[in-house]
Design a protein around this motif. Structure first.
Motif, PDB file in Angstrom:
ATOM      1  N   SER A 116      20.422  43.179  42.385  1.00  0.00           N
ATOM      2  CA  SER A 116      20.097  44.247  43.335  1.00  0.00           C
ATOM      3  C   SER A 116      20.736  45.576  42.947  1.00  0.00           C
ATOM      4  O   SER A 116      20.393  46.634  43.504  1.00  0.00           O
ATOM      5  CB  SER A 116      20.586  43.863  44.735  1.00  0.00           C
ATOM      6  OG  SER A 116      22.007  43.749  44.744  1.00  0.00           O
ATOM      7  N   GLY A 117      21.687  45.519  41.995  1.00  0.00           N
ATOM      8  CA  GLY A 117      22.382  46.736  41.578  1.00  0.00           C
ATOM      9  C   GLY A 117      23.756  46.883  42.183  1.00  0.00           C
ATOM     10  O   GLY A 117      24.518  47.773  41.793  1.00  0.00           O
ATOM     11  N   VAL A 118      24.115  46.023  43.126  1.00  0.00           N
ATOM     12  CA  VAL A 118      25.439  46.079  43.756  1.00  0.00           C
ATOM     13  C   VAL A 118      26.496  45.632  42.748  1.00  0.00           C
ATOM     14  O   VAL A 118      26.357  44.595  42.098  1.00  0.00           O
ATOM     15  CB  VAL A 118      25.494  45.174  45.005  1.00  0.00           C
ATOM     16  CG1 VAL A 118      26.919  45.100  45.552  1.00  0.00           C
ATOM     17  CG2 VAL A 118      24.546  45.692  46.067  1.00  0.00           C
ATOM     18  N   THR A 119      27.560  46.415  42.612  1.00  0.00           N
ATOM     19  CA  THR A 119      28.641  46.080  41.702  1.00  0.00           C
ATOM     20  C   THR A 119      29.667  45.214  42.434  1.00  0.00           C
ATOM     21  O   THR A 119      30.318  45.670  43.380  1.00  0.00           O
ATOM     22  CB  THR A 119      29.332  47.356  41.160  1.00  0.00           C
ATOM     23  OG1 THR A 119      28.374  48.123  40.434  1.00  0.00           O
ATOM     24  CG2 THR A 119      30.493  46.996  40.243  1.00  0.00           C
ATOM     25  N   ALA A 120      29.804  43.964  41.995  1.00  0.00           N
ATOM     26  CA  ALA A 120      30.731  43.032  42.637  1.00  0.00           C
ATOM     27  C   ALA A 120      32.112  43.069  42.002  1.00  0.00           C
ATOM     28  O   ALA A 120      33.120  42.825  42.664  1.00  0.00           O
ATOM     29  CB  ALA A 120      30.172  41.611  42.572  1.00  0.00           C
ATOM     30  N   LEU A 121      32.167  43.333  40.696  1.00  0.00           N
ATOM     31  CA  LEU A 121      33.436  43.452  39.974  1.00  0.00           C
ATOM     32  C   LEU A 121      33.393  44.739  39.171  1.00  0.00           C
ATOM     33  O   LEU A 121      32.415  45.015  38.476  1.00  0.00           O
ATOM     34  CB  LEU A 121      33.654  42.253  39.046  1.00  0.00           C
ATOM     35  CG  LEU A 121      33.790  40.890  39.720  1.00  0.00           C
ATOM     36  CD1 LEU A 121      33.835  39.782  38.670  1.00  0.00           C
ATOM     37  CD2 LEU A 121      35.032  40.827  40.606  1.00  0.00           C
ATOM     38  N   ASP A 122      34.476  45.492  39.253  1.00  0.00           N
ATOM     39  CA  ASP A 122      34.455  46.832  38.681  1.00  0.00           C
ATOM     40  C   ASP A 122      35.677  47.047  37.778  1.00  0.00           C
ATOM     41  O   ASP A 122      36.664  47.662  38.164  1.00  0.00           O
ATOM     42  CB  ASP A 122      34.444  47.860  39.817  1.00  0.00           C
ATOM     43  CG  ASP A 122      34.212  49.281  39.321  1.00  0.00           C
ATOM     44  OD1 ASP A 122      33.862  49.451  38.143  1.00  0.00           O
ATOM     45  OD2 ASP A 122      34.379  50.213  40.134  1.00  0.00           O
ATOM     46  N   GLY A 123      35.622  46.468  36.573  1.00  0.00           N
ATOM     47  CA  GLY A 123      36.684  46.698  35.602  1.00  0.00           C
ATOM     48  C   GLY A 123      37.926  45.862  35.813  1.00  0.00           C
ATOM     49  O   GLY A 123      39.050  46.372  35.718  1.00  0.00           O
ATOM     50  N   VAL A 124      37.761  44.575  36.082  1.00  0.00           N
ATOM     51  CA  VAL A 124      38.905  43.682  36.319  1.00  0.00           C
ATOM     52  C   VAL A 124      39.486  43.220  34.981  1.00  0.00           C
ATOM     53  O   VAL A 124      38.764  42.718  34.117  1.00  0.00           O
ATOM     54  CB  VAL A 124      38.493  42.457  37.147  1.00  0.00           C
ATOM     55  CG1 VAL A 124      39.636  41.450  37.242  1.00  0.00           C
ATOM     56  CG2 VAL A 124      38.048  42.887  38.538  1.00  0.00           C
ATOM     57  N   SER A 125      40.793  43.391  34.829  1.00  0.00           N
ATOM     58  CA  SER A 125      41.494  42.901  33.645  1.00  0.00           C
ATOM     59  C   SER A 125      42.739  42.144  34.084  1.00  0.00           C
ATOM     60  O   SER A 125      43.518  42.653  34.905  1.00  0.00           O
ATOM     61  CB  SER A 125      41.912  44.054  32.733  1.00  0.00           C
ATOM     62  OG  SER A 125      40.793  44.721  32.189  1.00  0.00           O
ATOM     63  N   LEU A 126      42.916  40.936  33.583  1.00  0.00           N
ATOM     64  CA  LEU A 126      44.121  40.168  33.871  1.00  0.00           C
ATOM     65  C   LEU A 126      44.234  39.006  32.899  1.00  0.00           C
ATOM     66  O   LEU A 126      43.255  38.599  32.273  1.00  0.00           O
ATOM     67  CB  LEU A 126      44.143  39.674  35.325  1.00  0.00           C
ATOM     68  CG  LEU A 126      42.955  38.839  35.829  1.00  0.00           C
ATOM     69  CD1 LEU A 126      43.215  37.360  35.626  1.00  0.00           C
ATOM     70  CD2 LEU A 126      42.719  39.110  37.307  1.00  0.00           C
ATOM     71  N   SER A 127      45.443  38.482  32.781  1.00  0.00           N
ATOM     72  CA  SER A 127      45.717  37.322  31.938  1.00  0.00           C
ATOM     73  C   SER A 127      46.369  36.246  32.783  1.00  0.00           C
ATOM     74  O   SER A 127      47.223  36.541  33.638  1.00  0.00           O
ATOM     75  CB  SER A 127      46.651  37.693  30.787  1.00  0.00           C
ATOM     76  OG  SER A 127      46.073  38.670  29.949  1.00  0.00           O
ATOM     77  N   ILE A 128      45.979  35.007  32.559  1.00  0.00           N
ATOM     78  CA  ILE A 128      46.589  33.861  33.239  1.00  0.00           C
ATOM     79  C   ILE A 128      47.073  32.900  32.171  1.00  0.00           C
ATOM     80  O   ILE A 128      46.290  32.433  31.342  1.00  0.00           O
ATOM     81  CB  ILE A 128      45.588  33.173  34.185  1.00  0.00           C
ATOM     82  CG1 ILE A 128      45.127  34.156  35.276  1.00  0.00           C
ATOM     83  CG2 ILE A 128      46.205  31.923  34.809  1.00  0.00           C
ATOM     84  CD1 ILE A 128      44.042  33.607  36.174  1.00  0.00           C
ATOM     85  N   ARG A 129      48.358  32.630  32.178  1.00  0.00           N
ATOM     86  CA  ARG A 129      48.940  31.744  31.179  1.00  0.00           C
ATOM     87  C   ARG A 129      48.709  30.284  31.546  1.00  0.00           C
ATOM     88  O   ARG A 129      48.528  29.938  32.720  1.00  0.00           O
ATOM     89  CB  ARG A 129      50.445  32.001  31.048  1.00  0.00           C
ATOM     90  CG  ARG A 129      50.796  33.406  30.567  1.00  0.00           C
ATOM     91  CD  ARG A 129      52.292  33.548  30.343  1.00  0.00           C
ATOM     92  NE  ARG A 129      53.046  33.211  31.541  1.00  0.00           N
ATOM     93  CZ  ARG A 129      53.309  34.076  32.508  1.00  0.00           C
ATOM     94  NH1 ARG A 129      52.868  35.315  32.441  1.00  0.00           N
ATOM     95  NH2 ARG A 129      54.015  33.693  33.565  1.00  0.00           N
ATOM     96  N   ALA A 130      48.751  29.434  30.539  1.00  0.00           N
ATOM     97  CA  ALA A 130      48.599  27.990  30.771  1.00  0.00           C
ATOM     98  C   ALA A 130      49.687  27.515  31.721  1.00  0.00           C
ATOM     99  O   ALA A 130      50.855  27.887  31.590  1.00  0.00           O
ATOM    100  CB  ALA A 130      48.694  27.241  29.443  1.00  0.00           C
ATOM    101  N   GLY A 131      49.298  26.701  32.710  1.00  0.00           N
ATOM    102  CA  GLY A 131      50.250  26.101  33.624  1.00  0.00           C
ATOM    103  C   GLY A 131      50.600  26.941  34.835  1.00  0.00           C
ATOM    104  O   GLY A 131      51.367  26.502  35.694  1.00  0.00           O
TER     105      GLY A 131
END
Length: 264
Positions: free
Chosen positions: A14-29
């Motif tokens: 539809s053109g709606v932006t649900a995520l806008d430039g998300v950056s993150l890191s998740i380490r194991a565990g």
């Protein structure tokens, strides 16, 4: 198994932006909770981890795999996903068949499948309902059946979308024990929750979101002490934090730490 999310953008058709430039890191565990009001982009974010959704722009990398280059079936070997609505996940004639579906498709031998299915059913308190049709169960029991299906896959990453919804106190405590079991096994746990007390008690890191962006990313004490992020994410701080603030004690989300402060 690490998770790397780089400048992730997702737009619906539809053109709606649900995520806008998300950056993150998740380490194991790690044990990570993702919080925020409805429409913040939480579910859209975690659905990228198993390839249900592909990025409009940016990258999602799970254990070195770019999710855009792999199928849901391939990513299922790494990521087990509990949907918010169990009715989107259950389809077989019995609870046991639903729970066995994942490990069978992952290629586990019969003896290992039996072991995983029995463990998952016992862990969720459904061993006595194993031969029941899933839709003869209550909604809360269907949620546990869907959780059992995820447990039986024995994946190194577990994603839980609102795992405590509709559950009574004992069931919530059992889910907390399962999360700690996963942590002890070195699994990565990512959960979406609107239960801030459950969040503070069971996760080491809280990612607050609003309007498709990350507002804060910190341990519970710091995340809920950030009044601006809490307000913008439309959250209510955990009860223990509000109580410590009301008593003019150092803010904490830990019951143990709170009692230590109170004793002093």
């Amino acid at each position: 198994m690490s998770i790397e999310i780089e400048s992730l953008v997702y737009r619906f058709p539809s053109g709606v932006t649900a995520l806008d430039g998300v950056s993150l890191s998740i380490r194991a565990g790690e044990k990570v909770a993702v919080v925020g009001q409805n429409g913040a982009g939480k579910t859209t974010l975690v659905r990228h981890l198993n390839g249900v959704i592909k990025p409009t722009a940016g990258r999602v990398v799970v254990d070195g795999w770019d999710t855009a280059d792999h199928t849901i079936a391939q990513l299922a070997t790494k990521v087990g996903y509990l949907f918010q609505n169990p009715d989107q996940q259950l389809f077989a004639r019995t609870v046991r068949q639903d729970v066995e579906f994942g490990p069978r498709n992952l290629g586990h031998p019969q003896s290992r499948r039996a072991e995983l299915v029995t463990w998952a059913l016992e862990a969720t308190g459904l061993i006595d309902r194993a031969d029941t049709h899933p839709y003869e169960l209550s909604l809360s029991d269907r949620k546990r059946a869907a959780l059992a299906a995820v447990l039986a896959m024995d994946t190194p990453i577990v994603v839980l979308d609102e795992p405590t919804t509709g559950q009574d106190h004992n069931a919530v405590q059992n889910i907390a024990k399962l999360i700690e079991t996963f942590h002890g096994q070195g699994k990565t746990v990512v959960a979406i929750t609107h239960d801030m007390d459950f969040c503070a008690e069971n996760f080491d890191r809280v990612i607050s979101m609003s309007a498709g962006r990350v507002l804060s990313d910190a341990p519970p004490d710091q995340a809920f002490a950030d009044e601006e992020a809490v307000r913008n994410a439309a959250l209510e701080s955990p009860q223990i934090l509000r109580l410590s603030q009301a008593l003019a004690l150092p803010p904490t989300t830990s019951v143990t730490t709170f009692t230590e402060y109170l004793t002093r």
